[in-house]
Design an enzyme around this catalytic site. Structure first.
Site, PDB file in Angstrom:
ATOM      1  N   LYS A  54     -12.662  17.919  24.280  1.00 55.46           N
ATOM      2  CA  LYS A  54     -13.811  17.813  25.186  1.00 55.46           C
ATOM      3  C   LYS A  54     -14.269  16.344  25.267  1.00 55.46           C
ATOM      4  O   LYS A  54     -14.524  15.823  26.349  1.00 55.46           O
ATOM      5  CB  LYS A  54     -14.965  18.707  24.696  1.00 55.46           C
ATOM      6  CG  LYS A  54     -14.679  20.179  24.938  1.00 55.46           C
ATOM      7  CD  LYS A  54     -15.632  21.094  24.188  1.00 55.46           C
ATOM      8  CE  LYS A  54     -15.187  22.544  24.331  1.00 55.46           C
ATOM      9  NZ  LYS A  54     -15.941  23.475  23.487  1.00 55.46           N
ATOM     10  N   GLN A  98     -20.764  23.375  19.199  1.00 53.67           N
ATOM     11  CA  GLN A  98     -19.505  24.118  19.064  1.00 53.67           C
ATOM     12  C   GLN A  98     -19.711  25.346  18.170  1.00 53.67           C
ATOM     13  O   GLN A  98     -20.205  25.241  17.050  1.00 53.67           O
ATOM     14  CB  GLN A  98     -18.430  23.186  18.462  1.00 53.67           C
ATOM     15  CG  GLN A  98     -17.043  23.793  18.434  1.00 53.67           C
ATOM     16  CD  GLN A  98     -16.470  24.056  19.835  1.00 53.67           C
ATOM     17  OE1 GLN A  98     -16.575  23.233  20.728  1.00 53.67           O
ATOM     18  NE2 GLN A  98     -15.866  25.217  20.019  1.00 53.67           N
ATOM     19  N   ASP A 121     -23.060  24.897  28.552  1.00 53.54           N
ATOM     20  CA  ASP A 121     -22.242  26.085  28.257  1.00 53.54           C
ATOM     21  C   ASP A 121     -22.731  27.300  29.045  1.00 53.54           C
ATOM     22  O   ASP A 121     -22.010  28.288  29.182  1.00 53.54           O
ATOM     23  CB  ASP A 121     -22.333  26.421  26.757  1.00 53.54           C
ATOM     24  CG  ASP A 121     -21.118  25.928  25.987  1.00 53.54           C
ATOM     25  OD1 ASP A 121     -20.052  25.728  26.609  1.00 53.54           O
ATOM     26  OD2 ASP A 121     -21.236  25.764  24.754  1.00 53.54           O
TER      27      ASP A 121
END
Ligand code: NAP
Length: 301
Positions: A54, A98, A121
């Site tokens: 990412k 994460q 997200d």
């Protein structure tokens, strides 16, 4: 006839080029770039490699990118305070924590702590609500479903009035993609069915599908005879079924398979996504797009 392969690798490369150009344009115009922070707690090997990818992608696009690694024993209060500091940081437009987190940290509290306008997200309940409302209310569609819809759109698969069957009802894939495909909107307007472990006669439902989205995490769950000839099959599953040694690097790599028997299914379907190289690359790409959109929401173009 063999199905058209929808390559997430190729589509995501095109979208990333588009994003890169947009970032350059906005930088010239405003002297600012999108900012993304990824917070990694502990040393989980898979999480470390996801975060590295990412960050590498954000860097390539010219984003202000921050990789914030925290020790496994960070307290929940410390993590929540760290998130708050990024909520208040004007250079950051996307905050990604994460998952999974260590057991002593409540994931729900962490998701709730992220400013919904930086929740790239799309997991915060505010963004889940916006997704359900649809249209202009949507701010950050969750990345994997957004990638699925983008692949369907770019492959030119008709969706209006189509029967969409989604296998799986998780909050990150099954439920949101079902909602998105049912919206009164472009690349949607479908009639949607969700199937799961309590469904009777999965085969009959799948066989009706013009678009079959499979997100169960069970290798070979969907049998070739469950696929309607000419259907579009989107295989979200990522299952480690063994290991292999790379000829190039000598490193041991996992052998990955989806939830669909690709070789047999591609002889029946009209379109199909491979695993790997299908939905996977689209997820990161959509994360970058959400971050860009978060940034755009803070500037006057
Ligand atoms: P999850 O939270 O474990 O949910 C799986 C869903 O599938 C559940 O709703 C479950 O039903 C259903 N299911 C499982 N076995 C089934 C069966 N035998 N028959 C019918 N339904 C069944 O999984 P997830 O997070 O949505 O992920 C699903 C898969 O997609 C995994 O392989 C994951 O690694 C992959 N994934 C890939 C990406 C990507 O970027 N490529 C992103 C996210 C996930 P119940 O609700 O009844 O238990």
């Amino acid at each position: 006839m063999s199905a058209a392969i929808i390559s997430g690798k190729e589509i995501s490369a095109t979208i990333l080029d588009e994003i890169e150009m947009e970032v350059k344009r906005l930088k010239e115009l405003h002297g600012k770039v999108p900012g993304l922070v990824t917070i990694l707690v502990g040393e989980h090997p898979a999480s470390k490699s996801y975060v590295a990818l990412k960050i590498k992608t954000a860097h390539r696009l010219g984003y202000h990118e921050v990789q914030d690694n925290q020790p496994e024993d960070i307290s929940e209060a410390e993590l929540l305070a760290l998130i708050q500091s990024y909520n208040e940081d004007d250079r950051i437009h996307g905050i990604l924590v994460q998952l999974p987190l260590p057991k002593h940290i409540d994931e729900n509290k962490v998701i709730m702590a992220i400013d919904p306008d930086k929740d790239v997200d799309g997991f915060h309940p505010v963004n889940a609500g916006r997704l359900l409302i649809g249209g202009d209310a949507v701010r950050f569609p969750p990345c994997t479903p957004a990638g699925i819809q983008e692949m369907i759109a770019r492959a030119g698969v008709p969706t209006s009035g189509a029967e969409v069957v989604v296998v799986g009802r998780s909050n990150i894939v099954g439920k949101p993609i079902a909602v998105m495909m049912a919206q009164k909107a472009p690349h949607a307007n479908a009639t949607v069915t969700i199937v799961h472990t309590r469904t009777q006669d999965m085969a009959a439902h799948c066989l009706r599908a013009d678009i079959l989205v499979v997100a169960a995490g069970v290798p070979n769950l969907v049998k070739p005879e469950w696929i309607k000839p000419g259907a579009c099959v989107i295989d979200v599953g990522v299952n480690r079924v063994g290991e292999r040694v790379s000829e190039k690097t000598g490193r041991t790599l996992p052998i990955l398979r989806g939830d669909v028997d690709f070789d047999k299914a591609k002889e029946i379907a009209g379109w199909i996504t491979p695993v790997p190289g299908g939905v996977g690359p689209m997820t990161i790409c959509m994360l970058m797009r959400n971050t860009l959109n978060g940034f755009k929401g803070t500037i006057k173009d």
